[in-house]
Design an enzyme around this catalytic site. Sequence first.
Site, short mmCIF file in Angstrom:
data_model
loop_
_atom_site.label_atom_id
_atom_site.label_comp_id
_atom_site.label_asym_id
_atom_site.label_seq_id
_atom_site.Cartn_x
_atom_site.Cartn_y
_atom_site.Cartn_z
N ASP A 115 -20.26 34.46 -57.89
CA ASP A 115 -19.10 35.06 -57.22
C ASP A 115 -18.95 36.52 -57.65
O ASP A 115 -19.41 36.90 -58.71
CB ASP A 115 -17.82 34.30 -57.59
CG ASP A 115 -17.88 32.85 -57.16
OD1 ASP A 115 -18.61 32.55 -56.21
OD2 ASP A 115 -17.21 32.03 -57.82
N1 URA Z 1 -19.37 28.42 -60.12
C1 URA Z 1 -18.40 29.21 -59.64
O1 URA Z 1 -17.29 28.76 -59.38
N2 URA Z 1 -18.68 30.52 -59.45
C2 URA Z 1 -19.87 31.08 -59.76
O2 URA Z 1 -20.06 32.29 -59.57
C3 URA Z 1 -20.87 30.24 -60.26
C4 URA Z 1 -20.60 28.92 -60.43
#
Ligand code: URA
Length: 239
Positions: free
Chosen positions: A106
């Site tokens: 993310d």
């Molecule tokens: N899980 C998440 O919620 N976000 C990420 O970036 C990676 C794994």
Amino acid sequence: MSKLSLDRILQSQGFGTRKYCRALIEDGDVIIDGAPATNYKTTYETDGLVLTVFDEEWIYRAHLYLALYKPANFECSRKPSHHPGVLTLLPEQFTWREVQPVGRLDHDTTGLLLMSDDGPFIHAQSSPKRHVPKIYQATTEQPITDALVAELLKGVQLHDEPAPLAAVSCIARGDHQLEIVLEQGKYHQVKRMLAAAGNHCSALHRSAIGGLTLEALGIAEGEWCYLTDEQLALLAPSA
Ligand code: URA
């Protein structure tokens, strides 16, 4: 072993169009073995070839396998909309080579991100059948309880998932610090699992994929490095 003409070599390494690469060569901007290589038709053995282009040294690589320490506020998407893309953290040639992130983090997640231009490698690494543990350090809004850890290990039901998802391992590292290991790579998985278990993830960091750790790579936030064959072997699925 394979021999290629110099213009094709430069193009394959991401220096630009064939036309532009020919111009670079003819202008004397490409040095091989200490002398300008000015004939674009000359063929070279690519294995171990070292090129100096605009005073910078490049080793020929058939494919790129990279690790990036992703900072917050960079997007993994090909067409980033709200933040700069992670590709902006790499040399421009790598964009020409169509390097892509292997899976996604993310925009607000930091940590280890693999990147490559090798389609079969990206596909194999991203396959849901591949059980490579990914280690995350999550900061939580509410304190971590034994019940939360137990629930994450047992499995939580997420919307749109046919079955509950469980963490491979889950260890409280502090009142609000959780180390959670997952083998799947579902969308927002850590954040959604924490939310489903009644907590909230306020910050997330990926510290390792398989046996490959950011700490051992020794790169700082925003930095990248090439991965050696030994490091790539650490990405093998668990037995
Ligand atoms: N899980 C998440 O919620 N976000 C990420 O970036 C990676 C794994």
